[in-house]
Design a protein around this motif. Structure first.
Motif, PDB file in Angstrom:
ATOM      1  N   GLU A  52       0.843  -1.190   0.000  1.00  0.00           N
ATOM      2  CA  GLU A  52       0.000   0.000   0.000  1.00  0.00           C
ATOM      3  C   GLU A  52       0.884   1.248   0.000  1.00  0.00           C
ATOM      4  O   GLU A  52       1.801   1.374   0.794  1.00  0.00           O
ATOM      5  CB  GLU A  52      -0.913   0.016   1.238  1.00  0.00           C
ATOM      6  N   GLY A  53       0.593   2.161  -0.911  1.00  0.00           N
ATOM      7  CA  GLY A  53       1.308   3.429  -0.936  1.00  0.00           C
ATOM      8  C   GLY A  53       2.679   3.375  -1.559  1.00  0.00           C
ATOM      9  O   GLY A  53       3.419   4.366  -1.522  1.00  0.00           O
ATOM     10  N   ALA A  54       3.078   2.235  -2.101  1.00  0.00           N
ATOM     11  CA  ALA A  54       4.394   2.140  -2.735  1.00  0.00           C
ATOM     12  C   ALA A  54       4.339   1.101  -3.834  1.00  0.00           C
ATOM     13  O   ALA A  54       3.531   0.175  -3.796  1.00  0.00           O
ATOM     14  CB  ALA A  54       5.465   1.760  -1.708  1.00  0.00           C
ATOM     15  N   SER A  55       5.193   1.271  -4.821  1.00  0.00           N
ATOM     16  CA  SER A  55       5.229   0.289  -5.908  1.00  0.00           C
ATOM     17  C   SER A  55       6.549   0.402  -6.642  1.00  0.00           C
ATOM     18  O   SER A  55       7.226   1.425  -6.592  1.00  0.00           O
ATOM     19  CB  SER A  55       4.075   0.523  -6.894  1.00  0.00           C
ATOM     20  N   GLY A  56       6.893  -0.683  -7.318  1.00  0.00           N
ATOM     21  CA  GLY A  56       8.074  -0.703  -8.162  1.00  0.00           C
ATOM     22  C   GLY A  56       7.656  -0.938  -9.600  1.00  0.00           C
ATOM     23  O   GLY A  56       6.570  -1.466  -9.873  1.00  0.00           O
ATOM     24  N   SER A  57       8.508  -0.574 -10.527  1.00  0.00           N
ATOM     25  CA  SER A  57       8.153  -0.672 -11.940  1.00  0.00           C
ATOM     26  C   SER A  57       7.937  -2.107 -12.396  1.00  0.00           C
ATOM     27  O   SER A  57       7.235  -2.346 -13.383  1.00  0.00           O
ATOM     28  CB  SER A  57       9.244  -0.018 -12.803  1.00  0.00           C
ATOM     29  N   HIS A  58       8.513  -3.085 -11.672  1.00  0.00           N
ATOM     30  CA  HIS A  58       8.409  -4.485 -12.084  1.00  0.00           C
ATOM     31  C   HIS A  58       7.475  -5.309 -11.187  1.00  0.00           C
ATOM     32  O   HIS A  58       7.410  -6.530 -11.325  1.00  0.00           O
ATOM     33  CB  HIS A  58       9.801  -5.133 -12.068  1.00  0.00           C
ATOM     34  N   ASP A  59       6.735  -4.655 -10.294  1.00  0.00           N
ATOM     35  CA  ASP A  59       5.914  -5.401  -9.338  1.00  0.00           C
ATOM     36  C   ASP A  59       4.876  -6.279 -10.028  1.00  0.00           C
ATOM     37  O   ASP A  59       4.710  -7.462  -9.682  1.00  0.00           O
ATOM     38  CB  ASP A  59       5.220  -4.436  -8.374  1.00  0.00           C
ATOM     39  N   ILE A  60       4.148  -5.715 -10.979  1.00  0.00           N
ATOM     40  CA  ILE A  60       3.109  -6.482 -11.669  1.00  0.00           C
ATOM     41  C   ILE A  60       3.742  -7.633 -12.437  1.00  0.00           C
ATOM     42  O   ILE A  60       3.261  -8.774 -12.403  1.00  0.00           O
ATOM     43  CB  ILE A  60       2.304  -5.567 -12.611  1.00  0.00           C
ATOM     44  N   HIS A  61       4.840  -7.340 -13.123  1.00  0.00           N
ATOM     45  CA  HIS A  61       5.534  -8.358 -13.909  1.00  0.00           C
ATOM     46  C   HIS A  61       5.987  -9.518 -13.024  1.00  0.00           C
ATOM     47  O   HIS A  61       5.834 -10.696 -13.388  1.00  0.00           O
ATOM     48  CB  HIS A  61       6.729  -7.725 -14.608  1.00  0.00           C
TER      49      HIS A  61
END
Length: 720
Positions: free
Chosen positions: A690-699
């Motif tokens: 929650e409140g954070a993400s990385g460019s490859h998280d979904i991948h």
């Protein structure tokens, strides 16, 4: 005004940057007649006195003076001061564990009592906010409801006042702020929740304008998420259509301000740009509140987003894209139609909509496939036909007032970014579409290439081999200076991805010429590339052999991998790797050696005893790497499997690595079937934050699902 400010020993107090003797000037600046000076002072308050939400002794000393400024109608921009006080006094510390982790010996330690004292001090003077709900300045009326709901010690009194004020208030955004504050009171005070939820339900169906009904519906959902009606999707889409058809035109321009070199000024300008040309920009925050309440009702959330993406209003379509970005990052689901409709926005004349669509598609990787045709078509058109070459921009000025609706701002991560042509190309390449290859070739020939494009080449398959000569030329042009790693590493990665072994001389030039600055990083990158070339890298064997004894484990193990790939001779390789599997070696170094041995596989079976101690390490990653390597070199599932399954439960970020090993084990890992099945039935992504993400998280999560399916299929085949 500011009576007694000179009597405070400000120099003995502190803020984020040392002694607080500059605070009197900031407080006086808040009362200045010059708008630029007021904005600069406000920026200083947030930047030092209330830095990142902290409350220092100087922050506490400011509270009486800030309350005095708020109470003086001659002071301009009092709404901003109300928001500052709300932020200072509204921090709720309920997590005892978090407080226990604070270290009193830390130079930056701030006593938890400061937060409580700030809340108490502002609550003691909170009656000043009661009169602000009818202030002539709409910006003050916009900020006052959240302050009252957050800080006033008599919530029932405030609730009555807010509901009464709603009957006479005429400013749309202030009315929405009143409803949001009512919802906030219901959330914070359980004794008032039932009657407030009922009132919000009544308001959502009352003969009011559709924006107010949508606000009431969103707050009701927020306060009673278990009681959200089943017909929420048609209800909300109907309200959005009413808002669209009843809108009178774009938001009227606010008072134009001179630009100031402050963070506050930059945020204000972004908000104004976001609102420009939109008749109802506040709908985004209302829908964000509703989506948060819907939480794991993914199908309903997707249905809402699909309805928005089909709206004639480009602003609603843009909001849908940003909202879907938060949804797809956290929750698994069927997003094919959403992605296809987002791709359709790439042809829209509104640059902000194209910017939003491109930024969204960049992060999807394989999930972006339904938009591939739209991306390829847009890229084929070329810049002359309007493809963005940089940041999307709007026209005109907005009110910049959306930041207070619901008590939080509406600027989200990725609001304005570097998409344009490179962004669309990145999305196409990450989707694994080979139509990206000739476009990448053109980019390599013509201009400086965005580094993410080079890291996206590993998913393009054999067709990307044509890029090798261009990458080789680019690598040859890189200077062997202090910036070598930043410039060479992406090119080395891309050459490894396309198996461009003709570039061995250029890779050796980088390997041998690495400067002292980040030399080990450069050498590791170059050696990884040579390893990808396999026997074609024979020319580099002497260099590989020479680096087996490097002091850096990452360099030595990379050299061992490269040497094994080039010669297939284990003579010196195993000795070089086993020296990093000894007592006293750091966890990271052990992991490097274990991974290298795992890549060698059964040929390294003699190292199994050396890997054994890693299974009992206190370091989770040492255990995971050792167990995976042990299986790969010896096939000892009995020893490896319990370690891998324990790590699966202990750290969700280890699951991709564990699942890959389980897929290799197949029937030998049959007792992990329930673990795999459970993961495949989860709706929430394993790495969602929650409140954070990385460019490859979904991948990475999609990769986990793919590997889990493969593991399950192998286990099931072995059962028959």
């Amino acid at each position: 005004m500011l009576t007694g400010i000179e009597e405070v020993d400000w120099a003995s107090l502190g803020h984020a940057y040392g002694p607080a003797d500059d605070v009197p000037e900031l407080l006086r600046g808040l009362a200045s007649a010059d708008p630029a000076e007021r904005e600069t002072a406000l920026d200083g308050m947030y930047g030092a006195v209330h830095h990142q939400g902290d409350v220092y002794d100087s922050t506490l000393a400011c509270i009486p003076f800030l309350l005095e400024l708020v109470a003086d109608p001659a002071v301009e921009d009092r709404g901003c001061i109300v928001e500052l006080l709300t932020s200072i006094g509204g921090i709720e510390l309920d997590d005892d564990e978090e407080l226990d982790e604070l270290d009193p010996d830390d130079e930056e330690f701030i006593p938890a009592a400061n937060y409580a004292m700030a809340a108490a001090a502002i609550a003691a003077g909170a009656d000043v906010f009661l009169g602000l709900v009818s202030d002539p300045d709409p910006e003050v009326r916009l900020a006052a409801p959240c302050a009252l709901a957050s800080l006033h010690p008599e919530p029932a009194r405030v609730l009555t006042l807010l509901r009464e004020r709603l009957t006479v208030e005429r400013d749309t955004e202030v009315r929405l702020a009143l409803v949001a504050a009512v919802g906030r009171i219901a959330l914070r005070h359980a004794s008032l929740r039932t009657e407030t939820v009922d009132w919000l339900g009544w308001l959502a169906r009352a003969a009011q304008d559709p924006g107010l009904r949508l606000a009431a519906l969103a707050q009701r959902a927020r306060c009673a998420p278990a009681d959200i009606p089943d017909d929420i999707v048609p209800w909300v889409t109907g309200l959005l259509e009413e808002i669209r058809t009843s809108a009178r035109g774009p938001v009227a321009p606010g008072t134009e301000r001179a630009a100031t070199p402050t963070l506050i000024g930059q945020v204000r300008e972004l908000l104004e740009e976001h609102a420009a040309g939109r008749p109802a920009p506040w709908t985004e925050e209302l829908l964000r509140t509703l989506h948060a309440a819907l939480d794991d009702r993914v199908d309903d959330r997707i249905a809402l987003i699909l309805a928005q993406l089909r709206s004639p209003d480009w602003g609603q379509r843009s909001d849908a894209i940003w909202l879907c970005g938060g949804l797809i990052r956290i929750w698994r689901g069927r997003y094919e139609e959403v992605v296809r409709l987002v791709g359709a926005q790439l042809d829209d004349p509104e640059p902000r909509l194209r910017e939003a669509a491109t930024s969204f598609l960049e992060r999807l990787f394989e999930l972006g496939a339904p938009a591939a045709d739209a991306l390829a078509t847009r890229l084929a058109v070329g810049p002359a036909a309007g493809v963005d070459t940089g940041t999307g921009t709007g026209t005109g000025q907005g009110s910049g007032r959306g930041s207070s609706v619901g008590g939080s701002g509406s600027v989200q991560s990725g609001f304005v970014g570097r998409s344009g042509r490179d962004g669309a190309l990145l999305a196409l390449a990450r989707a694994g579409d080979t139509r990206a290859v000739p476009l990448l070739a053109r980019a390599l020939e013509e201009r400086e290439v965005r580094r993410e494009l080079l890291y996206a080449m590993d998913g393009l398959g054999p067709s990307a081999a044509m890029l090798a000569p261009l990458l080789r030329r680019r690598l040859a042009e890189v200077e062997l200076d202090e910036r070598l790693y930043d410039r060479a590493a992406p090119l080395l990665y891309a050459l490894a991805a396309v198996r461009g072994s003709q570039a061995v001389p250029e890779v050796l030039r980088v390997l041998r010429g690495a400067p002292s600055n980040r030399r080990d990083w450069v050498r590791e990158s170059a050696l990884r590339t040579l390893a990808a070339f396999g026997p074609a890298a024979q020319e580099a064997v002497p260099d590989m052999r020479g680096l087996l004894a490097a002091d850096s484990a990452t360099v030595a193990t990379a050299a061992a991998r490269a040497l094994w790939a080039a010669e297939g001779d284990l003579g010196e390789v195993l000795t070089a790797l086993e020296r990093w599997l000894r007592p006293g070696v750091s966890g990271a170094d052990w992991c490097s050696a274990a991974q290298a041995l795992g890549e060698i596989g059964p040929a390294a079976a003699s190292t199994a005893p050396a890997l054994g101690p890693g299974l009992a390490s206190r370091d989770l990653w040492v255990r995971v790497r050792s167990a995976a390597a042990l299986w790969r070199v010896s096939g000892d599932a009995a020893a490896a499997l319990p370690v891998l399954l324990a790590a699966w439960e202990e750290n969700r970020h280890a699951r991709v690595d564990v699942a890959e090993c389980l897929a290799e084990m197949g029937p030998a890992a049959s007792e992990a079937q329930l673990v795999i099945l459970t993961e495949l039935t989860r709706r929430r992504r394993h790495n969602a934050r929650e409140g954070a993400s990385g460019s490859h998280d979904i991948h990475l999560d999609e990769k986990l699902l793919t590997v889990c399916r493969a593991a399950l299929a192998r286990m099931e085949r072995g059962a028959f």
